[in-house]
Enzyme design. Structure first.
Site, PDB file in Angstrom:
ATOM      1  N   ALA A   1      11.636  12.439  21.394  1.00 15.12           N
ATOM      2  CA  ALA A   1      12.750  11.725  20.755  1.00 15.12           C
ATOM      3  C   ALA A   1      13.884  11.557  21.752  1.00 15.12           C
ATOM      4  CB  ALA A   1      13.236  12.502  19.536  1.00 15.12           C
TER       5      ALA A   1
ATOM      6  N   THR B   1      22.169  12.445  21.618  1.00  8.35           N
ATOM      7  CA  THR B   1      20.736  12.603  21.298  1.00  8.35           C
ATOM      8  C   THR B   1      19.983  13.314  22.420  1.00  8.35           C
ATOM      9  OG1 THR B   1      20.698  10.685  19.857  1.00  8.35           O
ATOM     10  CG2 THR B   1      18.593  11.330  20.844  1.00  8.35           C
TER      11      THR B   1
ATOM     12  N   THR C   1      11.492  11.226  32.435  1.00  5.65           N
ATOM     13  CA  THR C   1      11.291   9.956  33.138  1.00  5.65           C
ATOM     14  C   THR C   1      11.464  10.125  34.649  1.00  5.65           C
ATOM     15  OG1 THR C   1      12.361   7.820  33.494  1.00  5.65           O
ATOM     16  CG2 THR C   1      13.732   9.513  32.566  1.00  5.65           C
ATOM     17  N   ASP C   2      10.866   9.205  35.398  1.00  9.69           N
ATOM     18  CA  ASP C   2      11.073   9.222  36.859  1.00  9.69           C
ATOM     19  C   ASP C   2      12.491   8.784  37.228  1.00  9.69           C
ATOM     20  OD1 ASP C   2      10.838   6.520  36.221  1.00  9.69           O
ATOM     21  OD2 ASP C   2       9.320   6.064  37.738  1.00  9.69           O
ATOM     22  N   GLU C   3      13.230   8.215  36.249  1.00  8.23           N
ATOM     23  CA  GLU C   3      14.552   7.670  36.569  1.00  8.23           C
ATOM     24  C   GLU C   3      15.546   8.766  36.951  1.00  8.23           C
ATOM     25  OE1 GLU C   3      15.791   4.409  34.059  1.00  8.23           O
ATOM     26  OE2 GLU C   3      13.723   3.962  33.510  1.00  8.23           O
TER      27      GLU C   3
ATOM     28  N   TYR D   1      21.680   6.674  30.925  1.00 12.01           N
ATOM     29  CA  TYR D   1      20.379   7.095  30.380  1.00 12.01           C
ATOM     30  C   TYR D   1      19.756   8.168  31.267  1.00 12.01           C
ATOM     31  CZ  TYR D   1      15.293   6.990  29.770  1.00 12.01           C
ATOM     32  OH  TYR D   1      13.977   7.347  29.611  1.00 12.01           O
TER      33      TYR D   1
ATOM     34  N   ALA E   1      21.093   9.986  33.558  1.00 12.77           N
ATOM     35  CA  ALA E   1      21.932  11.195  33.648  1.00 12.77           C
ATOM     36  C   ALA E   1      21.689  12.089  32.433  1.00 12.77           C
ATOM     37  CB  ALA E   1      23.402  10.811  33.741  1.00 12.77           C
TER      38      ALA E   1
ATOM     39  N   LYS F   1      18.928  12.184  30.574  1.00 13.42           N
ATOM     40  CA  LYS F   1      17.580  12.765  30.663  1.00 13.42           C
ATOM     41  C   LYS F   1      17.559  13.891  31.706  1.00 13.42           C
ATOM     42  CE  LYS F   1      14.232  11.716  28.860  1.00 13.42           C
ATOM     43  NZ  LYS F   1      13.629  12.115  27.550  1.00 13.42           N
TER      44      LYS F   1
HETATM   45  P1  NAD Z   1      11.515   4.717  22.055  1.00 14.88           P
HETATM   46  O1  NAD Z   1      12.958   4.316  22.151  1.00 14.88           O
HETATM   47  O2  NAD Z   1      10.490   3.682  21.803  1.00 14.88           O
HETATM   48  O3  NAD Z   1      11.343   5.826  20.913  1.00 14.88           O
HETATM   49  C1  NAD Z   1      12.253   6.874  20.743  1.00 14.88           C
HETATM   50  C2  NAD Z   1      12.009   7.487  19.372  1.00 14.88           C
HETATM   51  O4  NAD Z   1      12.949   8.584  19.205  1.00 14.88           O
HETATM   52  C3  NAD Z   1      12.254   6.522  18.208  1.00 14.88           C
HETATM   53  O5  NAD Z   1      11.207   6.627  17.272  1.00 14.88           O
HETATM   54  C4  NAD Z   1      13.574   6.997  17.608  1.00 14.88           C
HETATM   55  O6  NAD Z   1      13.677   6.751  16.210  1.00 14.88           O
HETATM   56  C5  NAD Z   1      13.525   8.484  17.919  1.00 14.88           C
HETATM   57  N1  NAD Z   1      14.865   9.081  17.969  1.00 14.88           N
HETATM   58  C6  NAD Z   1      15.952   8.600  18.618  1.00 14.88           C
HETATM   59  N2  NAD Z   1      17.018   9.407  18.395  1.00 14.88           N
HETATM   60  C7  NAD Z   1      16.579  10.427  17.597  1.00 14.88           C
HETATM   61  C8  NAD Z   1      17.196  11.574  17.044  1.00 14.88           C
HETATM   62  N3  NAD Z   1      18.493  11.821  17.257  1.00 14.88           N
HETATM   63  N4  NAD Z   1      16.456  12.411  16.297  1.00 14.88           N
HETATM   64  C9  NAD Z   1      15.135  12.154  16.062  1.00 14.88           C
HETATM   65  N5  NAD Z   1      14.505  11.076  16.549  1.00 14.88           N
HETATM   66  C10 NAD Z   1      15.209  10.216  17.315  1.00 14.88           C
HETATM   67  O7  NAD Z   1      11.224   5.515  23.413  1.00 14.88           O
HETATM   68  P2  NAD Z   1       9.880   5.618  24.273  1.00 14.88           P
HETATM   69  O8  NAD Z   1       9.865   4.513  25.257  1.00 14.88           O
HETATM   70  O9  NAD Z   1       8.733   5.834  23.380  1.00 14.88           O
HETATM   71  O10 NAD Z   1      10.174   6.960  25.078  1.00 14.88           O
HETATM   72  C11 NAD Z   1       9.819   8.221  24.536  1.00 14.88           C
HETATM   73  C12 NAD Z   1      10.214   9.314  25.520  1.00 14.88           C
HETATM   74  O11 NAD Z   1       9.552   9.104  26.761  1.00 14.88           O
HETATM   75  C13 NAD Z   1      11.708   9.348  25.824  1.00 14.88           C
HETATM   76  O12 NAD Z   1      12.097  10.698  25.917  1.00 14.88           O
HETATM   77  C14 NAD Z   1      11.824   8.645  27.168  1.00 14.88           C
HETATM   78  O13 NAD Z   1      12.935   9.124  27.899  1.00 14.88           O
HETATM   79  C15 NAD Z   1      10.512   9.034  27.820  1.00 14.88           C
HETATM   80  N6  NAD Z   1       9.961   8.078  28.805  1.00 14.88           N
HETATM   81  C16 NAD Z   1       9.833   6.738  28.493  1.00 14.88           C
HETATM   82  C17 NAD Z   1       9.283   5.866  29.438  1.00 14.88           C
HETATM   83  C18 NAD Z   1       9.069   4.410  29.120  1.00 14.88           C
HETATM   84  O14 NAD Z   1       8.658   3.644  29.997  1.00 14.88           O
HETATM   85  N7  NAD Z   1       9.280   3.948  27.892  1.00 14.88           N
HETATM   86  C19 NAD Z   1       8.881   6.350  30.678  1.00 14.88           C
HETATM   87  C20 NAD Z   1       9.032   7.719  30.966  1.00 14.88           C
HETATM   88  C21 NAD Z   1       9.571   8.567  30.014  1.00 14.88           C
HETATM   89  P1  TYD Z   2      13.181  -2.047  31.382  1.00 17.09           P
HETATM   90  O1  TYD Z   2      11.965  -2.475  30.637  1.00 17.09           O
HETATM   91  O2  TYD Z   2      14.507  -2.075  30.692  1.00 17.09           O
HETATM   92  O3  TYD Z   2      12.869  -0.582  31.975  1.00 17.09           O
HETATM   93  P2  TYD Z   2      13.739   0.328  33.012  1.00 17.09           P
HETATM   94  O4  TYD Z   2      15.084  -0.245  33.182  1.00 17.09           O
HETATM   95  O5  TYD Z   2      13.777   1.639  32.307  1.00 17.09           O
HETATM   96  O6  TYD Z   2      12.938   0.342  34.281  1.00 17.09           O
HETATM   97  O7  TYD Z   2      13.315  -2.950  32.688  1.00 17.09           O
HETATM   98  C1  TYD Z   2      12.284  -3.040  33.650  1.00 17.09           C
HETATM   99  C2  TYD Z   2      12.824  -3.854  34.816  1.00 17.09           C
HETATM  100  O8  TYD Z   2      13.050  -5.206  34.367  1.00 17.09           O
HETATM  101  C3  TYD Z   2      14.169  -3.359  35.341  1.00 17.09           C
HETATM  102  O9  TYD Z   2      14.211  -3.511  36.751  1.00 17.09           O
HETATM  103  C4  TYD Z   2      15.174  -4.280  34.679  1.00 17.09           C
HETATM  104  C5  TYD Z   2      14.419  -5.594  34.560  1.00 17.09           C
HETATM  105  N1  TYD Z   2      14.780  -6.429  33.381  1.00 17.09           N
HETATM  106  C6  TYD Z   2      15.112  -7.779  33.551  1.00 17.09           C
HETATM  107  O10 TYD Z   2      15.124  -8.301  34.700  1.00 17.09           O
HETATM  108  N2  TYD Z   2      15.433  -8.517  32.446  1.00 17.09           N
HETATM  109  C7  TYD Z   2      15.443  -7.977  31.183  1.00 17.09           C
HETATM  110  O11 TYD Z   2      15.765  -8.697  30.204  1.00 17.09           O
HETATM  111  C8  TYD Z   2      15.085  -6.603  31.020  1.00 17.09           C
HETATM  112  C9  TYD Z   2      15.074  -5.960  29.654  1.00 17.09           C
HETATM  113  C10 TYD Z   2      14.758  -5.868  32.153  1.00 17.09           C
END
Ligand code: NAD
Ligand code: TYD
Length: 378
Positions: A84, A102, A135-137, A184, A186, A188
């Site tokens: 979450a 959060t 995340t790798d970020e 974000y 920071a 994480k």
């Molecule tokens: P997402 O935004 O799709 O889902 C986040 C979920 O958390 C949602 O279902 C939301 O309702 C829930 N949530 C938010 N605030 C909450 C709270 N206060 N209490 C309970 N639930 C809450 O995110 P995602 O892309 O599925 O990412 C999931 C995890 O993986 C995150 O921790 C993110 O940092 C990490 N992550 C994501 C990516 C990516 O590419 N999406 C990559 C690496 C790591």
């Molecule tokens: P995003 O899916 O937001 O993931 P993250 O920022 O966590 O890597 O974005 C992926 C890449 O795409 C990022 O370099 C930002 C770029 N981007 C755009 O150029 N246009 C957009 O509308 C969005 C959402 C992202």
């Protein structure tokens, strides 16, 4: 003893794939999906497993310490997989505070509630695990150079057009210094530190993993890939930040879920694993692949939607390149991605085109109104 696993954020993108995998693969476990159902959480992501006897959903906010105490105790939770979070960089630039609430305070509340419950048991921390998904970020940004001839170490994934390319010599390793730039990342980074602090200070069994960009079905269409697929379908502009030269390392979401399964069961306590695809793409090249794929599947001339590309002002503090070295996970636990990128993109585009109802529901926000009436008493 049967495992009782609390998965937080299970109604979101990655969480829903993790919940599905665990519910189907481990009928002997009890899986509790805890999610606040923010704009990013959608129970439609789990329709196919919601009636399974080993699955239960609880709507709650991880920042509510008393609720976390109650839920963990009442359900006798033995393991936590914590996903979450607020997850979108652009939102964190607009409202950093909710990210601190959060991602930092919420993770801390969950850690504290787990600590109190597990320490109250006669067996203590034995057989328990707090697994934090990050995340790798958090590592910051890598420099961008001309493509380098770096071979992918994976044997299961046949090399695809760009798999052997890396846009620099450096990669993020587990030892790489944290250097987050966005609110974000920071938040994480801070949550990762709290998880490690609970291990070092209280002896809680913890694991942290840091993954690269995920793509696949059920991703909220504010992120690049689903947003662009939807906009191409509707002939809307494709907002490319800056020059489109930023590089991201893309991993199919089910491969991330498989890695989480492997690490949850076989990972070393107190350790960290990086998860990535050795699959770097410049945004603009990736966007062109998406355009071609959508055009082809919609029966339009391939590439005709390139006219929708619109260069817009860059994201402030936009990290140039992310690239994960996931060889530790491959070496120690034998994990490898299962999909070649072209296959993954094809599957993903097909899924969004075939599930237009899901997309319409999410973009209209109808699902939020439904949950708010359903859970009005909470
Ligand atoms: P997402 O935004 O799709 O889902 C986040 C979920 O958390 C949602 O279902 C939301 O309702 C829930 N949530 C938010 N605030 C909450 C709270 N206060 N209490 C309970 N639930 C809450 O995110 P995602 O892309 O599925 O990412 C999931 C995890 O993986 C995150 O921790 C993110 O940092 C990490 N992550 C994501 C990516 C990516 O590419 N999406 C990559 C690496 C790591
Ligand atoms: P995003 O899916 O937001 O993931 P993250 O920022 O966590 O890597 O974005 C992926 C890449 O795409 C990022 O370099 C930002 C770029 N981007 C755009 O150029 N246009 C957009 O509308 C969005 C959402 C992202």
């Amino acid at each position: 003893m049967s495992k009782k696993i609390l998965i937080t954020g299970g109604a979101g993108f990655i969480g829903s794939h993790v919940v599905r995998l665990f519910v189907n693969k481990y009928p002997e476990y009890q899986i509790i999906n805890l999610d606040k159902l923010t704009y990013a959480g959608n129970l439609a992501n789990l329709k196919d497993i919601e009636d399974k006897p080993n699955y239960r959903f609880i709507r709650a906010d991880i920042s509510d310490l008393d609720e976390m105490r109650r839920i963990i105790r009442e359900n006798q939770v033995t393991g936590i997989i914590h996903l979450a979070a607020e997850s979108h960089v652009d939102r964190s630039i607009r409202d950093p505070f909710i990210f601190a609430r959060t991602n930092v305070m919420g993770t801390l509340a969950l850690l504290q509630a787990a600590r109190e419950y597990w320490e109250s048991l006669s067996e203590g921390y034995e057989g328990k695990l707090f697994y934090h998904i990050s995340t790798d970020e958090v590592y910051g940004a890598l420099e961008l150079t001309d493509p380098q001839g770096v071979e992918s170490p994976f044997t299961t994934v046949a090399s695809s057009e760009l798999h052997h390319l890396a846009f620099g010599r450096e990669f993020f390793l587990e030892e790489t210094r944290y250097n987050p730039h966005s609110p974000y990342s920071a938040s994480k980074a801070s949550s990762d530190h709290f998880v490690r602090a609970y291990h070092d200070t209280y002896g809680m069994p913890t694991i942290v993993t840091n993954c690269s960009n995920n793509y696949g079905p059920y991703q909220f269409p504010e992120k690049l890939i689903p947003l662009f697929i939807n906009n191409i379908r509707h002939g809307k502009p494709l907002p490319v930040y800056g020059k489109g030269e930023n590089v991201r390392d893309w991993l199919y979401v089910e491969d991330h879920a498989r890695a989480i399964d492997t690490i949850f069961h076989n990972g070393k306590v107190a350790d960290t694993y990086n998860i990535g695809g050795f699959n770097e793409w410049k945004n603009i090249d990736l966007i062109k692949v998406i355009i071609k794929t959508v055009d082809r599947l919609l029966g339009r001339p391939e590439g005709s939607s390139e006219s929708l590309i619109t260069y817009v002002t860059d994201r402030p503090g936009h990290d140039m390149r992310y690239a994960i070295d996931s060889r530790k996970l491959q070496r120690e636990l034998g994990w490898e991605p299962s999909l070649q990128f072209e296959e993954g993109i094809e599957k993903t585009v097909r899924w969004y085109l075939d599930n237009q109802d899901w997309m319409d529901n999410v973009t209209s926000g109808d699902y939020l109104k439904y949950y708010d009436s359903m859970y009005a008493d909470r």
